[in-house]
Design an enzyme around this catalytic site. Structure first.
Site, PDB file in Angstrom:
ATOM      1  CD  GLU A  67      -2.456  -1.190   2.689  1.00  0.00           C
ATOM      2  OE1 GLU A  67      -2.786  -0.179   3.267  1.00  0.00           O
ATOM      3  OE2 GLU A  67      -2.822  -2.310   3.092  1.00  0.00           O
ATOM      4  CD  GLU A 177      -8.498   2.452   5.712  1.00  0.00           C
ATOM      5  OE1 GLU A 177      -8.547   1.585   6.624  1.00  0.00           O
ATOM      6  OE2 GLU A 177      -7.502   2.294   4.873  1.00  0.00           O
TER       7      GLU A 177
END
Length: 265
Positions: A67, A177
């Site tokens: 990520e 997020e």
């Protein structure tokens, strides 16, 4: 705190995480990239707000991910401001994995680029916009996953860290997020993206543009038939444009303010 809800058929906010993302699934993917709009959203301590790319493989309980993107992480950062970050896990966010170089894992090869340092400049509302190109791709010779920021190779995750990601990823996610440490199901004032809804458009809402991926033969392609997952659209939302022929290629606006008139506590 770091966790992507990989169960796309059961996306919920009971674990304290909210998402506004687009996804490619059920394929074999050797890389992904996008240019991400840079902001410094308001984040309630000890919450976090992420704008990033995920590549993942394996079942939820044993998920492997690599990520990268930018975050404001009041619960796990020295700056408390927007900063470039990396993350990885090889066991579904349980014990193996970490941010940046806080454990043995990601190998930084560029000594000038400072992971975890505050980003400057960032965008201003209805003013000058700034963005950064983020790319994660598999090295076809070594099997490592390589991170490039603005076309500069920053480092890599060795393939030996992983089980499922020794081969291609089976899912890619792009988007935002938010996470909070106390998952009580209630929204907070933590912002995602610019802190404004995608309906406000360029210069006001945050964006991802020029989304691309590498297929199983390492050909770069425009994503098609993306799945959109928004856990709480009254708090954070996403508007997708899948036309690759636009100036910004496949792109989307995303984000929101958290608690507001339409996102009640």
């Amino acid at each position: 705190m770091k966790r992507l809800n990989l169960s796309k058929n059961d996306v919920n906010s009971e674990d304290g995480h909210e998402y506004a993302i687009v996804s490619l699934t059920d394929g074999k993917y050797n890389g992904a990239r996008a240019t991400i709009n840079l902001w410094n959203p308001t984040v309630v301590d000890p919450d976090a707000s992420f704008s990033q790319i995920w590549l993942a493989a394996g079942p939820d309980e044993d998920a492997n991910t690599v990520e990268a993107g930018w975050m404001v992480n009041k619960g796990g950062s020295f700056t408390g401001q927007a900063e470039i970050f990396t993350y990885w896990t090889s066991d579904g966010y349980n014990k193996r994995g970490c941010y940046n170089v806080k454990c043995i894992g990601f190998v930084q090869t560029d000594k000038i680029f400072l992971l975890g340092s505050a980003i400057q400049p960032v965008s201003t509302y209805d003013g000058q916009q700034h963005d950064i190109k983020v790319e994660i791709k598999k090295d076809m010779y070594t099997g490592s996953w390589v991170l490039c920021i603005s076309d500069m190779e920053v480092g890599f995750w060795p393939q030996d860290l992983f089980t499922h990601l020794r081969g291609p990823a089976d899912a890619i996610d792009w988007g935002g997020e938010t996470g909070k440490k106390v998952p009580d199901g209630r929204p907070t004032s933590t912002q995602m993206g610019s802190g404004h809804f995608p309906s406000e458009g360029y210069g006001k809402a945050s964006y991802f543009r020029n989304l691309k991926f590498l297929d199983d033969e390492f050909n770069e392609r425009d994503p098609e038939n993306l799945n959109t997952h928004v856990t709480r659209p009254e708090c954070y939302d996403l508007v997708l444009n899948e036309d690759p022929l636009t100036t910004y290629g496949v792109n989307f606006f995303y984000g929101g303010p958290g608690i507001s008139a339409q996102c009640a506590n």
